[in-house]
Structure formats: structure tokens, C-alpha cells
Design a protein around this motif. Structure first.
Motif, PDB file in Angstrom:
ATOM      1  N   VAL A  92       0.841  -1.209   0.000  1.00 59.40           N
ATOM      2  CA  VAL A  92       0.000   0.000   0.000  1.00 59.40           C
ATOM      3  C   VAL A  92       0.870   1.251   0.000  1.00 59.40           C
ATOM      4  N   LEU A  93       1.868   1.288   0.874  1.00 59.58           N
ATOM      5  CA  LEU A  93       2.713   2.477   0.984  1.00 59.58           C
ATOM      6  C   LEU A  93       3.542   2.706  -0.284  1.00 59.58           C
ATOM      7  N   ALA A  94       3.831   1.642  -1.011  1.00 59.16           N
ATOM      8  CA  ALA A  94       4.658   1.782  -2.216  1.00 59.16           C
ATOM      9  C   ALA A  94       3.881   2.288  -3.412  1.00 59.16           C
ATOM     10  N   GLN A  95       2.550   2.335  -3.337  1.00 59.11           N
ATOM     11  CA  GLN A  95       1.756   2.719  -4.502  1.00 59.11           C
ATOM     12  C   GLN A  95       2.130   4.107  -5.020  1.00 59.11           C
ATOM     13  N   TRP A  96       2.286   5.063  -4.130  1.00 54.18           N
ATOM     14  CA  TRP A  96       2.512   6.441  -4.574  1.00 54.18           C
ATOM     15  C   TRP A  96       3.926   6.666  -5.115  1.00 54.18           C
ATOM     16  N   PRO A  97       5.003   6.215  -4.437  1.00 55.49           N
ATOM     17  CA  PRO A  97       6.327   6.395  -5.059  1.00 55.49           C
ATOM     18  C   PRO A  97       6.495   5.608  -6.354  1.00 55.49           C
ATOM     19  N   VAL A  98       5.948   4.400  -6.428  1.00 61.36           N
ATOM     20  CA  VAL A  98       6.029   3.640  -7.677  1.00 61.36           C
ATOM     21  C   VAL A  98       5.206   4.341  -8.757  1.00 61.36           C
ATOM     22  N   GLY A  99       4.061   4.907  -8.370  1.00 62.66           N
ATOM     23  CA  GLY A  99       3.267   5.666  -9.338  1.00 62.66           C
ATOM     24  C   GLY A  99       4.006   6.874  -9.877  1.00 62.66           C
ATOM     25  N   VAL A 127       9.093   7.066 -16.342  1.00 62.00           N
ATOM     26  CA  VAL A 127      10.008   6.163 -17.043  1.00 62.00           C
ATOM     27  C   VAL A 127       9.192   5.199 -17.892  1.00 62.00           C
ATOM     28  N   ASN A 128       9.896   4.472 -18.751  1.00 62.44           N
ATOM     29  CA  ASN A 128       9.251   3.497 -19.621  1.00 62.44           C
ATOM     30  C   ASN A 128       8.610   2.388 -18.778  1.00 62.44           C
ATOM     31  N   ARG A 129       7.324   2.153 -18.992  1.00 66.09           N
ATOM     32  CA  ARG A 129       6.611   1.198 -18.141  1.00 66.09           C
ATOM     33  C   ARG A 129       6.997  -0.243 -18.435  1.00 66.09           C
ATOM     34  N   VAL A 130       7.362  -0.544 -19.665  1.00 68.25           N
ATOM     35  CA  VAL A 130       7.807  -1.894 -19.979  1.00 68.25           C
ATOM     36  C   VAL A 130       9.089  -2.213 -19.217  1.00 68.25           C
ATOM     37  N   LEU A 131      10.015  -1.284 -19.217  1.00 67.33           N
ATOM     38  CA  LEU A 131      11.254  -1.491 -18.470  1.00 67.33           C
ATOM     39  C   LEU A 131      10.983  -1.596 -16.981  1.00 67.33           C
ATOM     40  N   LEU A 132      10.026  -0.827 -16.471  1.00 57.92           N
ATOM     41  CA  LEU A 132       9.710  -0.875 -15.048  1.00 57.92           C
ATOM     42  C   LEU A 132       9.091  -2.227 -14.680  1.00 57.92           C
ATOM     43  N   ILE A 133       8.239  -2.769 -15.543  1.00 51.53           N
ATOM     44  CA  ILE A 133       7.658  -4.091 -15.285  1.00 51.53           C
ATOM     45  C   ILE A 133       8.757  -5.160 -15.296  1.00 51.53           C
ATOM     46  N   ARG A 134       9.678  -5.066 -16.240  1.00 48.44           N
ATOM     47  CA  ARG A 134      10.776  -6.034 -16.291  1.00 48.44           C
ATOM     48  C   ARG A 134      11.683  -5.898 -15.072  1.00 48.44           C
ATOM     49  N   LEU A 135      11.920  -4.675 -14.609  1.00 40.55           N
ATOM     50  CA  LEU A 135      12.721  -4.471 -13.408  1.00 40.55           C
ATOM     51  C   LEU A 135      12.013  -5.074 -12.200  1.00 40.55           C
ATOM     52  N   ASN A 136      10.704  -4.872 -12.137  1.00 40.42           N
ATOM     53  CA  ASN A 136       9.916  -5.467 -11.067  1.00 40.42           C
ATOM     54  C   ASN A 136      10.082  -6.988 -11.080  1.00 40.42           C
ATOM     55  N   ALA A 137       9.943  -7.598 -12.261  1.00 42.51           N
ATOM     56  CA  ALA A 137      10.051  -9.051 -12.379  1.00 42.51           C
ATOM     57  C   ALA A 137      11.453  -9.538 -12.023  1.00 42.51           C
TER      58      ALA A 137
END
Length: 465
Positions: A247-254, A260-270
Motif C-alpha cells: 500500500v505504501l509503495a503505490q505512490w512512489p512507484v506511481g 520512465v518506460n513502463r515496460v522497463l519498469l515491469i521487467r525491473l519489477n520481475a
């Protein structure tokens, strides 16, 4: 914001209590069944059928609310959930529990739909973002408090189930006594699956894997915690820390996702999911405080994966098709939540506890391999891309109707109900074809006879007149 909270206080309080019952039950069920040596396959199956009930109930709940109204549908659904919980005290066969959990999931999503459609119908576009954020906070707070409330029950008897039933029944009070006007309900948008699958196939994969991770977490993370010798209170804290961090991470990640590029962010997350899961495969002894750190980090990653995938999907769908998009994203996410606990439960039952995080690592690896920048052509970017990242509550603890509170969606102008024609040529070609058809029609019409006005004498003209 205080005005918004006061205006919808009854609905927010009902959401808080409702999520407390759900959060406590999911954690209790994993810990309790593990203590009495029930197979992880059954634990995974129970959480899977619950989420399957959520998916089916989301489509059927509209009919119920439209036929009897919001308050009556909410009241009946709360009664069914309460009965299902109390029946599990009296009935022990696991196959009966499967039926009860499916019914509870289908009934509970009707409660969520009633609250969410109520909030949407009485919220204008200027307040939609604020109302959505407050709703998310109350939803997540209820889930965390429900998991932490397990620490007040030192014995794994049926007392927690009684408390779950009390919370379920208590959620009736604010809704039954609310003074707010009863709103109309939007007709559910049909799912034009072909249109969305062709537009956002990678987003579908992201949502499917996100659902598998979240479903497996709620069903089997408490089991894993108990299997590595954590106490019941520590197992509850292990799960609650993850949800709170998400929950707390929603705003900084948003903030990051909008820049930044969302595809790269999803891959970084994975990639982070994969890297963090490896130390928990069972070949290292991790202390309790270390498990809490890992749990918090996983919460940041897994609970932001759904809104990241949803934002990526919204970037590639026309703004007036986003209600239907939300419906199919919810279904794909729910299907992932059904399969995730089953697969993880099988691995834990027949191999070892560490295979829970082997499953988590496999999900991260799948996203790395599937979601690649080379596959993103940008042919279907919407006119308002990139759309705003919207912090979202765990969608498995709400309903598909929550899209109505999404600030990116305009319910009035949405045309998800209209048919989609994917094989039509571009608009310019269609207009040119229409103009050519009109010209051809005029060319084929016979010329009207032209009178020889000069040959008409004045006397004949007067007679004609």
C-alpha cells in the motif's frame, strides 16, 4: 478530503469491516489447516475457489442488484457470507469447504459491487481521484487489520471464525442505516475479448502472472511462514507487513511509473522478484526479522504489478473502451489467482516448502521473458498515452466495478457496450469510398428533360399557368 470521508463514512466503514473479515479468514485458514496437517493442495484449492467465486459473482451480481436494489442485495450477500463462515465450524469435510468458499466469494463480491457502484454514482469527475484514493486506503487498512487481529487469538480453535462472522454481520449496519440515496447501477459492459487480446496481449500476461502471485501469497504465504517455524502471531505479521508495504509503495512507484518506460519498469519489477526469491528456496536459514524484510520487499513488488499492468494496458486502448478493458483485466487477474494457489500448493505438498518461492521466481522469470521492449510496436497507443498511474487496492479484495472510481475512465462517454469492428479500413478510406459511391450514383441517374422555353408561345404559357 475530510468532507469526502464524512460524506461516504458509512460506505467506507462497511468496507473497512468487510475487509477485516476477509483478511483475517484467509490468514487464519492457512495457519489453522497447516497446524492440523492438511495438505497444501487443499489450502491452495480453498483460496482458488474463493477467487473463482469472486470472478463469477462479479458478472452475476449486477443482475441481483438491479432486480432487488443495493441494500437488499448487500444484506442478502452478507448473510450468505456469514452463514458460510459459521458452517465451517460445524462441517469438517474439505470438499464441503470448497463449496462454502466459492459461495462466500460470489456473495462477497456483490457487497463490494454495491459499495463501489454507490460511490461512483454519487461522485463527480473532479472528486473521483480523491474518492478512489480514500477507498483504497480503507480497503487496504481493513486487510492489514484483519491479518493482525489473528494475534489476539493465541489458540487455533474456531474463535477466529466467530470473529470473522461478527465482522461480516457488522458490515451490514452502516449500509442498512445509511441516509444516502440509492443509486442506479451501470449495466455490465460486455467483454469484447478479441479486441482487447489483440490490443494488449502483453498486459494480459502481466495481469495473469500478477494474479498468480497474489493468489498464491494470500493462500500459502501463511503456510510457508508456519512451515519455517514461525509462531501464529509471527505468521500473521509476515503477511500483514507485505500488504502494508504494498500500500505504501503505490505512490512512489506511481511517481516513477509516470516518468520512465513502463515496460522497463515491469521487467525491473520481475527481475527483483526473481532475485529476491532465490535466497528463500530453502538452502539458507533466514531469521524472523530477515523474513519480514523479504516480505515487505515482495509486497512492494507484487502489489504494484497489477496497477503497472493496468496502466500499460490503458496506454494502448482507446479512452472510450476502458470500462470493458477493466472487466477483462479483472477476469484475467482472477483466473491467475485461481491457478496460482493450486500450482504453488502442489509444489509445496510434493516437494518442499521452499518451492513456494521457486514458484514465485518462475513467475518473475516468465515476465522477464515475455515482456520485452522489442515486442512493443506502439501501433495502438491511445491519444492520451501515457495515462496516469492510478494507485489501486488489491483487486482480489474488490470487484470489477472499482473501475468506475478510476480517474482515467469517463463512464458517460464509454462505448464498451458498442460492437467492435476490427476489420474496418481506416476512416479516411471509408469516407473516400462513401464520396465515390455518391458520385457514381449521380452519374448513373438519367438527365431530366430540358424544355424548349423559347418554343412556348405567350398564349400557351398563360394557359399553362
Amino acid at each position: 478530503m475530510s468532507v469526502s470521508i464524512r460524506g461516504f463514512s458509512s460506505l467506507y466503514f462497511a468496507t473497512l469491516v468487510l475487509l477485516m473479515s476477509s483478511g483475517l479468514f484467509n490468514t487464519y485458514m492457512g495457519v489453522r489447516l497447516t497446524a492440523i496437517s492438511v495438505s497444501e493442495v487443499w489450502v491452495g484449492g480453498l483460496i482458488a475457489v474463493y477467487y473463482l467465486g469472486l470472478v463469477f459473482g462479479a458478472r452475476m451480481g449486477h443482475r441481483l442488484i438491479m432486480s432487488v436494489g443495493h441494500i437488499r442485495a448487500y444484506t442478502a450477500s452478507a448473510a450468505i457470507v456469514t452463514i458460510c463462515v459459521l458452517a465451517q465450524i460445524l462441517i469438517s469435510p474439505m470438499w464441503v469447504w470448497l463449496i462454502l468458499r466459492f459461495l462466500a466469494g460470489a456473495a462477497m463480491v456483490v457487497q463490494f459491487m454495491g459499495i463501489e457502484s454507490w460511490l461512483n454514482a454519487q461522485t463527480d469527475n473532479q472528486q473521483r481521484g480523491t474518492i478512489f484514493a480514500i477507498y483504497m486506503v480503507f480497503s487496504s487498512l481493513g486487510t492489514v487489520l484483519g491479518q493482525l487481529s489473528l494475534t489476539f487469538f493465541p489458540y487455533l480453535n474456531f474463535e477466529p471464525l466467530v470473529f470473522v462472522a461478527i465482522c461480516s454481520a457488522f458490515s451490514l449496519v452502516p449500509v442498512a442505516l445509511t441516509r444516502r440515496n440509492i443509486p442506479p447501477l451501470q449495466v455490465p459492459a460486455p467483454i469484447n475479448a478479441k479486441y482487447y487480446l489483440e490490443r494488449v496481449p502483453l498486459s494480459m500476461m502481466v495481469l495473469l502472472v500478477a494474479g498468480m502471485l497474489t493468489g498464491a501469497f494470500y493462500g500459502l504465504a501463511p503456510v510457508y511462514a508456519v512451515r519455517v517455524n514461525l509462531s501464529n502471531e509471527q505468521a500473521a505479521m509476515f503477511v500483514a507487513v507485505s500488504v502494508a508495504a504494498g500500500v505504501l509503495a503505490q505512490w512512489p512507484v506511481g511517481w516513477l511509473a509516470d516518468r520512465v518506460n513502463r515496460v522497463l519498469l515491469i521487467r525491473l519489477n520481475a527481475a527483483c522478484v526473481l532475485a529476491l526469491a532465490i535466497p528463500l528456496w530453502g538452502w539458507l536459514t533466514v531469521p524472523y526479522w530477515g523474513l519480514l524484510v523479504f516480505s515487505a520487499l515482495f509486497g512492494v513488488l507484487q502489489f504494484t504489478l497489477y496497477p503497472l499492468g493496468a496502466a500499460f494496458a490503458n496506454d494502448n486502448v482507446d479512452p472510450d473502451r476502458r470500462v470493458g478493458l477493466s472487466a477483462i483485466l479483472y477476469m484475467v487477474y482472477g483466473l491467475g489467482a485461481c491457478t496460482g494457489p493450486l500450482l504453488a500448493g502442489l509444489l509445496m505438498s510434493y516437494l518442499s516448502n521452499g518451492w513456494f518461492y521457486v514458484f514465485v521466481a518462475a513467475c518473475g522469470l516468465a515476465l522477464i521473458l515475455l515482456v520485452r521492449p522489442q515486442k512493443i510496436l506502439g501501433d495502438h497507443l491511445s491519444q492520451d498515452a501515457p495515462t496516469n498511474y492510478v494507485p489501486m487496492p488489491d483487486s482480489l479484495q474488490s470487484s470489477a466495478a472499482a473501475v468506475a472510481l478510476d480517474p482515467r475512465v469517463d463512464i458517460v462517454s464509454d462505448v464498451s457496450h458498442d460492437p467492435v469492428f476490427d476489420d474496418l479500413p481506416p476512416l479516411e478510406e471509408r469516407l473516400a469510398a462513401v464520396e465515390q459511391a455518391i458520385a457514381d450514383e449521380h452519374a448513373e441517374m438519367p438527365e431530366p428533360p430540358v424544355e424548349n422555353i423559347a418554343a412556348v408561345t405567350p398564349e400557351e404559357k398563360i394557359k399553362t399557368e
